[in-house]
Design a protein around this motif. Structure first.
Motif, short mmCIF file in Angstrom:
data_model
loop_
_atom_site.label_atom_id
_atom_site.label_comp_id
_atom_site.label_asym_id
_atom_site.label_seq_id
_atom_site.Cartn_x
_atom_site.Cartn_y
_atom_site.Cartn_z
N SER A 166 -3.62 2.94 9.36
CA SER A 166 -4.50 3.68 8.44
C SER A 166 -3.73 4.80 7.76
N PHE A 167 -4.10 5.07 6.51
CA PHE A 167 -3.48 6.17 5.77
C PHE A 167 -3.65 7.49 6.52
N ASP A 168 -4.83 7.69 7.10
CA ASP A 168 -5.08 8.94 7.83
C ASP A 168 -4.08 9.11 8.97
N TYR A 169 -3.88 8.05 9.74
CA TYR A 169 -2.92 8.11 10.86
C TYR A 169 -1.51 8.43 10.33
N ILE A 170 -1.11 7.74 9.28
CA ILE A 170 0.24 7.94 8.72
C ILE A 170 0.40 9.37 8.24
N LYS A 171 -0.58 9.88 7.51
CA LYS A 171 -0.49 11.24 6.99
C LYS A 171 -0.43 12.28 8.11
N GLN A 172 -1.12 12.02 9.22
CA GLN A 172 -1.14 12.96 10.34
C GLN A 172 0.11 12.87 11.21
N LEU A 218 10.11 1.13 -1.58
CA LEU A 218 9.73 1.56 -2.93
C LEU A 218 10.86 1.31 -3.93
N SER A 219 12.10 1.57 -3.52
CA SER A 219 13.22 1.31 -4.44
C SER A 219 13.38 -0.19 -4.67
N TYR A 220 13.11 -1.00 -3.65
CA TYR A 220 13.14 -2.45 -3.82
C TYR A 220 12.07 -2.89 -4.82
N LYS A 221 10.88 -2.32 -4.70
CA LYS A 221 9.80 -2.67 -5.64
C LYS A 221 10.16 -2.26 -7.06
N LEU A 222 10.76 -1.11 -7.22
CA LEU A 222 11.20 -0.69 -8.55
C LEU A 222 12.21 -1.68 -9.11
N GLN A 223 13.15 -2.08 -8.28
CA GLN A 223 14.16 -3.05 -8.70
C GLN A 223 13.53 -4.38 -9.09
N THR A 224 12.60 -4.90 -8.28
CA THR A 224 12.00 -6.20 -8.59
C THR A 224 11.07 -6.11 -9.80
N CYS A 225 10.38 -5.00 -9.98
CA CYS A 225 9.53 -4.84 -11.18
C CYS A 225 10.38 -4.77 -12.43
N THR A 226 11.53 -4.10 -12.33
CA THR A 226 12.45 -4.04 -13.47
C THR A 226 12.96 -5.43 -13.80
N THR A 227 13.33 -6.18 -12.78
CA THR A 227 13.80 -7.56 -12.98
C THR A 227 12.69 -8.42 -13.57
N ALA A 228 11.47 -8.31 -13.01
CA ALA A 228 10.35 -9.10 -13.52
C ALA A 228 10.07 -8.77 -14.97
N SER A 229 10.13 -7.50 -15.34
CA SER A 229 9.90 -7.11 -16.73
C SER A 229 10.95 -7.71 -17.64
N ARG A 230 12.20 -7.63 -17.21
CA ARG A 230 13.30 -8.19 -18.01
C ARG A 230 13.13 -9.70 -18.16
N VAL A 231 12.81 -10.37 -17.07
CA VAL A 231 12.63 -11.82 -17.09
C VAL A 231 11.46 -12.20 -17.98
N ARG A 238 1.19 8.16 -3.66
CA ARG A 238 0.68 8.73 -4.91
C ARG A 238 -0.82 9.03 -4.89
N SER A 239 -1.53 8.56 -3.83
CA SER A 239 -2.99 8.71 -3.75
C SER A 239 -3.67 8.17 -5.00
N VAL A 240 -3.29 6.95 -5.37
CA VAL A 240 -3.85 6.27 -6.54
C VAL A 240 -4.59 5.02 -6.10
N PRO A 241 -5.46 4.51 -6.96
CA PRO A 241 -6.14 3.24 -6.63
C PRO A 241 -5.11 2.11 -6.55
N GLY A 291 0.80 -1.22 0.00
CA GLY A 291 0.00 0.00 0.00
C GLY A 291 0.83 1.27 0.00
N ASP A 292 2.16 1.14 -0.08
CA ASP A 292 3.01 2.32 -0.04
C ASP A 292 2.83 3.21 -1.27
N ILE A 293 2.70 2.61 -2.44
CA ILE A 293 2.50 3.40 -3.66
C ILE A 293 1.16 4.13 -3.57
#
Length: 184
Positions: free
Chosen positions: A62-68, A84-97, A42-45, A36-38
């Motif tokens: 809760s997001f509200d608690y974290i934001k406050q 988030l940087s780990y997720k970027l790395q793993t998504c890049t690897t998954a795409s390449r694979v 980013r306040s995206v679905p 749920g970090d993204i």
């Protein structure tokens, strides 16, 4: 989702899906993965689908608690940045694979990422599934092609298949077939 989840125990599978129902394996998550970090930052679905591979335990904030209370906490935001940087790395690897590796490599990697040899890899590990087509879709192939790969692995003595059970018979050969690729 209105909460940030921290995986404390268990293993999850993270996939991405499109409207046609096709999904793609992105990674497996282990404790202390954050979910749920993204969406928080980013306040995206919700961007991905999460499925428990085994019994899991989560802690949620809760997001509200974290934001406050936590978005100005440098240690907290540093932890988010790390994940988030780990997720970027793993998504890049998954795409390449998923674009460049053979189905044999991807399937072996999927099995190696899903199962663990336990105390003795010589006993083999089992995966019970009714959904070979779902695994094929996650790996970006057809169930027919995946069945051919499983048949070839069985002919080589690497894998055994009995009905709904897939068993790794030769852990070292499966490791070699995975070409060191992991969805983790």
């Amino acid at each position: 989702m209105n909460s940030l989840l921290f995986l404390v125990q268990g293993k999850i599978k993270v996939t991405s899906c499109i409207e046609t129902g096709k999904s793609l394996l992105l990674r497996f998550g282990h404790p202390f993965s954050i979910i749920g970090d993204i969406e928080l930052i980013r306040s995206v679905p919700v961007q991905s689908q999460i499925e428990a591979v085994n019994e899991c335990l989560f802690i949620g904030l809760s997001f509200d608690y974290i934001k406050q209370h936590e978005m100005t906490n440098a240690r907290f935001t540093s932890t988010l940045l790390d994940h988030l940087s780990y997720k970027l790395q793993t998504c890049t690897t998954a795409s390449r694979v998923n674009l460049l590796a053979s189905v044999e490599n991807r399937f072996a990697s999927y099995l190696m990422s899903t199962m663990s040899p336990g105390s003795s890899p010589s006993f083999g590990m089992e995966l019970k599934t009714d959904h070979i087509g779902e695994i094929a879709s996650l790996l970006g192939t057809t169930h027919r092609h995946l069945n051919r790969v499983m048949h070839a692995f069985a002919q080589q003595g690497i894998l055994g298949r009995d009905g709904k059970t897939i068993r790794i018979l030769d852990w070292n050969a499966m490791e070699t077939a995975s070409n060191g690729i992991r969805y983790e």
